[in-house]
Scaffold this motif. Structure first.
Motif, mmCIF file in Angstrom:
data_model
loop_
_atom_site.group_PDB
_atom_site.id
_atom_site.type_symbol
_atom_site.label_atom_id
_atom_site.label_comp_id
_atom_site.label_asym_id
_atom_site.label_seq_id
_atom_site.Cartn_x
_atom_site.Cartn_y
_atom_site.Cartn_z
ATOM 1 N N SER A 260 0.831 -1.202 0.000
ATOM 2 C CA SER A 260 0.000 0.000 0.000
ATOM 3 C C SER A 260 0.867 1.254 0.000
ATOM 4 C CB SER A 260 -0.914 0.010 1.231
ATOM 5 O OG SER A 260 -1.836 -1.064 1.179
ATOM 6 N N SER A 261 2.006 1.188 0.675
ATOM 7 C CA SER A 261 2.974 2.288 0.692
ATOM 8 C C SER A 261 4.371 1.709 0.655
ATOM 9 C CB SER A 261 2.823 3.148 1.955
ATOM 10 O OG SER A 261 1.587 3.826 1.987
ATOM 11 N N ALA A 262 5.279 2.399 -0.039
ATOM 12 C CA ALA A 262 6.654 1.920 -0.133
ATOM 13 C C ALA A 262 7.586 3.087 -0.395
ATOM 14 C CB ALA A 262 6.797 0.881 -1.247
ATOM 15 N N VAL A 263 8.835 2.938 0.030
ATOM 16 C CA VAL A 263 9.863 3.924 -0.269
ATOM 17 C C VAL A 263 11.218 3.237 -0.261
ATOM 18 C CG1 VAL A 263 10.236 4.651 2.131
ATOM 19 C CG2 VAL A 263 10.740 6.226 0.266
ATOM 20 N N LEU A 264 12.075 3.680 -1.167
ATOM 21 C CA LEU A 264 13.477 3.271 -1.198
ATOM 22 C C LEU A 264 14.299 4.542 -1.083
ATOM 23 C CD1 LEU A 264 15.626 0.997 -1.679
ATOM 24 C CD2 LEU A 264 15.510 1.610 -4.105
ATOM 25 N N GLU B 70 11.885 15.376 16.301
ATOM 26 C CA GLU B 70 13.285 15.723 16.074
ATOM 27 C C GLU B 70 13.770 15.206 14.721
ATOM 28 O OE1 GLU B 70 17.531 14.126 17.794
ATOM 29 O OE2 GLU B 70 15.953 14.549 19.258
ATOM 30 N N LEU B 71 13.293 14.033 14.322
ATOM 31 C CA LEU B 71 13.718 13.422 13.061
ATOM 32 C C LEU B 71 12.930 13.925 11.860
ATOM 33 C CD1 LEU B 71 14.199 9.699 14.197
ATOM 34 C CD2 LEU B 71 15.966 11.440 13.844
ATOM 35 N N GLY B 72 11.924 14.769 12.096
ATOM 36 C CA GLY B 72 11.116 15.276 10.989
ATOM 37 C C GLY B 72 10.046 14.308 10.530
ATOM 38 N N MET B 73 9.605 13.416 11.405
ATOM 39 C CA MET B 73 8.564 12.441 11.074
ATOM 40 C C MET B 73 7.198 13.105 11.259
ATOM 41 S SD MET B 73 10.372 9.169 12.982
ATOM 42 C CE MET B 73 9.114 7.958 12.519
ATOM 43 N N THR B 74 6.737 13.800 10.230
ATOM 44 C CA THR B 74 5.554 14.659 10.347
ATOM 45 C C THR B 74 4.231 13.911 10.226
ATOM 46 O OG1 THR B 74 5.697 15.177 7.986
ATOM 47 C CG2 THR B 74 6.808 16.675 9.503
ATOM 48 N N ASN B 75 4.262 12.679 9.760
ATOM 49 C CA ASN B 75 3.032 11.883 9.624
ATOM 50 C C ASN B 75 3.063 10.677 10.560
ATOM 51 O OD1 ASN B 75 1.582 13.305 7.448
ATOM 52 N ND2 ASN B 75 3.378 12.776 6.239
ATOM 53 N N THR B 76 3.533 10.921 11.779
ATOM 54 C CA THR B 76 3.752 9.840 12.741
ATOM 55 C C THR B 76 3.225 10.216 14.109
ATOM 56 O OG1 THR B 76 5.735 9.026 11.593
ATOM 57 C CG2 THR B 76 5.534 8.486 13.922
ATOM 58 N N TYR C 173 7.686 6.939 4.410
ATOM 59 C CA TYR C 173 8.777 7.906 4.381
ATOM 60 C C TYR C 173 9.300 8.188 5.794
ATOM 61 C CZ TYR C 173 11.332 12.273 3.640
ATOM 62 O OH TYR C 173 12.305 13.241 3.613
ATOM 63 N N ASP C 174 8.394 8.388 6.744
ATOM 64 C CA ASP C 174 8.822 8.656 8.115
ATOM 65 C C ASP C 174 9.604 7.482 8.682
ATOM 66 O OD1 ASP C 174 7.548 11.044 7.894
ATOM 67 O OD2 ASP C 174 6.084 10.697 9.499
#
Length: 378
Positions: free
Chosen positions: A29-33, A141-147, A165-166
């Motif tokens: 459903s979601s993926a990132v490399l 702190e890590l910029g995980m804005t959708n978490t 991405y997060d």
């Protein structure tokens, strides 16, 4: 106030004329490399959508635990209230058990023990809510804005979620922590009479694999975070709700290494350019990189380098003085930066009059800098 003068250099890195290799796809459903060194996204499918993430949550649990404590050999006595509500995968801990934090961390990341997660969380954060606050602080702190985290194990809760991405950002942070990275890369280990075998099959399927974490619940489906290192390049791959995650991760990792090999832009101490210097018979000074810089590039992609140097540079300047920044630009965007310092020192070695000459010039109301040709300040 120092001004920044942009000195554009037409340094173009050419790597052939063909386009990147054919696109890949996944069942997720979601993926990132992601290239871990640069943060460049090499492939993505709906990577910013928040979803349930199951036990890959435990990467954050481990990272927070290691950053909050300095000694992994500390012995933890399990309190009965720390085990309340535990379900799913387990180390079968009992109240009164005594284990080191190191053992609990290996049980957390290799065997995915939900009881280990709660024990660690309650020992460090005093309770689950306190530890969740630490997790969310680290996420910001890590910029995980959708978490947003509500528990240390990844068990389903409505307000517990992240995006592909997060989770890639989190994976990169875990790789930078030697303790967490080493545990994630361990295939099996025996500690304090307990043997743990890593659930991540990629550690056996892929010789380049260096971790990281599996997950599954009925709500999240199969979730997986993996990392692989080939030479100077490390890739991170994340899939959420992927029924074919082992095959998808292998395909994505191969695609990344083959299509976007990392290229060295500069090495520590190497000269990348020259800058003009005033106040010296030496007209220029060499600019050297303060570290190594790498970036993944596909065939046909090209980078321009821009040197931004403090202006004016005026002698004397000691060797090793930071004087600017090198920036590499791809399609109009800065993709890499490196601080620059002087490779050698520059002395103020212009001719200067002695006291008698200065006295004589003073009688005529003259300044030696303006009187003697070629000796004035630039």
């Amino acid at each position: 106030m120092r001004k920044i003068a942009a000195l554009l250099l037409a340094l173009t890195l050419l790597f052939g004329m063909s386009a990147p290799a054919g696109a890949v796809s996944t069942s997720a459903s979601s993926a990132v490399l992601m290239d871990a060194g640069s943060g460049r996204v090499l492939f993505e499918e709906d990577m910013h959508t928040p979803r349930p993430i199951a036990s890959i949550t435990k990467l954050m649990t481990a990272l927070v635990a290691v950053e909050e404590t300095s000694e992994l050999s500390q012995t933890i006595t399990v309190e009965p209230e720390w085990l309340e509500g535990v379900e799913g995968s387990s180390l079968y801990l009992k109240a009164g058990d005594q284990l080191t934090l190191e053992t609990l961390l290996y049980g957390l990341l290799l065997q995915s023990g939900n009881d280990a997660a709660q024990v660690i969380a309650c020992w460090i954060g005093e309770d689950l809510e306190g530890f969740a606050r630490l997790m969310n602080e680290k996420a910001r702190e890590l910029g995980m804005t959708n978490t947003h985290f509500t528990n240390p194990s990844g068990l389903n809760q409505e307000e517990h979620y992240s995006s592909a991405y997060d989770m890639a950002l989190l994976a990169c942070a875990c790789l930078e922590n030697p303790t967490v990275a080493n545990i994630c890369a361990t295939q099996n280990i025996s500690l304090e009479g307990r043997t743990f075998v890593n659930h991540n099959k990629l550690l056996w399927l892929e010789e380049d694999c260096v971790g990281m974490k599996t997950g599954y619940t009925e709500a999240s489906g199969r979730t997986l975070v993996s990392a692989a290192t080939r030479g100077a390049q490390t890739l991170v791959c994340v899939t959420l709700n992927d029924p074919d995650d082992w095959d998808d991760h292998q395909a994505l990792l191969h695609y990344g290494f083959d299509t976007y090999p990392v290229t060295q832009l500069c090495g520590e101490g190497t000269t990348v350019g020259q800058a003009a210097v005033a106040g010296s018979v030496q007209p220029t000074v060499s600019l050297v990189a303060q570290g190594d810089c790498w970036y993944p590039l596909a065939e046909g992609e090209q980078l321009d380098m821009q040197l931004d140097v403090y202006s004016p540079l005026t002698a004397p300047i000691p060797a090793g003085t930071q004087v600017g920044t090198a920036r590499w630009i791809l399609d109009g965007e800065v993709v890499a930066e490196m601080p620059l310092e002087t490779g050698t020192g520059v002395e103020d070695d212009r001719w200067k009059p002695n006291a008698l000459v200065r006295w004589w010039m003073g009688l005529w109301g003259k300044s030696w800098e303006t009187t003697v040709p070629g000796m004035g300040l630039i």
